[in-house]
Design a protein around this motif. Structure first.
Motif, PDB file in Angstrom:
ATOM      1  N   MET A 130       0.840  -1.180   0.000  1.00 58.49           N
ATOM      2  CA  MET A 130       0.000   0.000   0.000  1.00 58.49           C
ATOM      3  C   MET A 130       0.889   1.249   0.000  1.00 58.49           C
ATOM      4  N   THR A 131       0.498   2.223  -0.768  1.00 58.72           N
ATOM      5  CA  THR A 131       1.200   3.492  -0.813  1.00 58.72           C
ATOM      6  C   THR A 131       0.416   4.506   0.018  1.00 58.72           C
ATOM      7  N   TYR A 132       1.145   5.292   0.798  1.00 59.57           N
ATOM      8  CA  TYR A 132       0.514   6.323   1.626  1.00 59.57           C
ATOM      9  C   TYR A 132       1.021   7.695   1.218  1.00 59.57           C
ATOM     10  N   ALA A 163       7.013   4.440   3.531  1.00 61.68           N
ATOM     11  CA  ALA A 163       6.562   3.409   4.462  1.00 61.68           C
ATOM     12  C   ALA A 163       5.735   2.335   3.771  1.00 61.68           C
ATOM     13  N   LYS A 164       5.818   1.138   4.310  1.00 62.91           N
ATOM     14  CA  LYS A 164       5.031   0.005   3.806  1.00 62.91           C
ATOM     15  C   LYS A 164       3.780  -0.239   4.657  1.00 62.91           C
ATOM     16  N   THR A 165       3.769   0.311   5.881  1.00 66.66           N
ATOM     17  CA  THR A 165       2.618   0.142   6.771  1.00 66.66           C
ATOM     18  C   THR A 165       2.160   1.503   7.267  1.00 66.66           C
ATOM     19  N   GLU A 193       4.384   2.842  10.096  1.00 70.32           N
ATOM     20  CA  GLU A 193       5.615   3.458   9.587  1.00 70.32           C
ATOM     21  C   GLU A 193       5.324   4.832   8.979  1.00 70.32           C
ATOM     22  N   ALA A 194       4.197   4.965   8.284  1.00 71.46           N
ATOM     23  CA  ALA A 194       3.818   6.245   7.690  1.00 71.46           C
ATOM     24  C   ALA A 194       3.575   7.302   8.766  1.00 71.46           C
ATOM     25  N   LYS A 195       2.973   6.910   9.876  1.00 68.75           N
ATOM     26  CA  LYS A 195       2.742   7.839  10.991  1.00 68.75           C
ATOM     27  C   LYS A 195       4.073   8.331  11.561  1.00 68.75           C
ATOM     28  N   LYS A 196       5.015   7.411  11.729  1.00 62.99           N
ATOM     29  CA  LYS A 196       6.334   7.786  12.248  1.00 62.99           C
ATOM     30  C   LYS A 196       7.033   8.748  11.297  1.00 62.99           C
ATOM     31  N   GLU A 197       6.971   8.454  10.000  1.00 67.01           N
ATOM     32  CA  GLU A 197       7.609   9.294   9.000  1.00 67.01           C
ATOM     33  C   GLU A 197       6.963  10.685   8.963  1.00 67.01           C
ATOM     34  N   ALA A 198       5.644  10.725   9.015  1.00 67.19           N
ATOM     35  CA  ALA A 198       4.927  12.006   8.983  1.00 67.19           C
ATOM     36  C   ALA A 198       5.286  12.867  10.180  1.00 67.19           C
ATOM     37  N   ILE A 209      -3.020  11.397   6.588  1.00 66.68           N
ATOM     38  CA  ILE A 209      -2.432  10.304   5.826  1.00 66.68           C
ATOM     39  C   ILE A 209      -3.553   9.673   5.019  1.00 66.68           C
ATOM     40  N   ILE A 210      -3.343   9.578   3.720  1.00 68.06           N
ATOM     41  CA  ILE A 210      -4.345   8.984   2.839  1.00 68.06           C
ATOM     42  C   ILE A 210      -3.723   7.823   2.074  1.00 68.06           C
ATOM     43  N   LYS A 211      -4.559   6.919   1.611  1.00 68.74           N
ATOM     44  CA  LYS A 211      -4.091   5.782   0.809  1.00 68.74           C
ATOM     45  C   LYS A 211      -3.983   6.216  -0.639  1.00 68.74           C
TER      46      LYS A 211
END
Length: 66
Positions: free
Chosen positions: A1-3, A17-19, A22-27, A40-42
């Motif tokens: 999935m791409t975020y 991020a792949k999850t 991980e996207a929350k941490k990166e953001a 964060i959107i898909k």
């Protein structure tokens, strides 16, 4: 999935991020003072923050998963 990560300030980028976790941490890592909120959107093609999978407000340390 791409975020895709969108800040209320108008800045956005495609997450590496792949999850969602991980996207929350990166953001959070790339947020600067005065970001207001993070959405964060898909998918990488969407420009809208109207259907986020997660939201974080600057004044709050918690993520909201609507």
């Amino acid at each position: 999935m791409t975020y895709k990560i969108i800040y209320k300030t108008g800045e956005s980028f495609i997450s590496n991020a792949k999850t969602l976790v991980e996207a929350k941490k990166e953001a959070t890592e790339y947020a600067t003072y005065g970001f207001g909120s993070i959405y964060i959107i898909k998918g990488e093609d969407s420009e809208s923050s109207s259907d986020p999978v997660s939201i974080k407000f600057e004044h709050d340390n918690e993520w909201i998963d609507p």
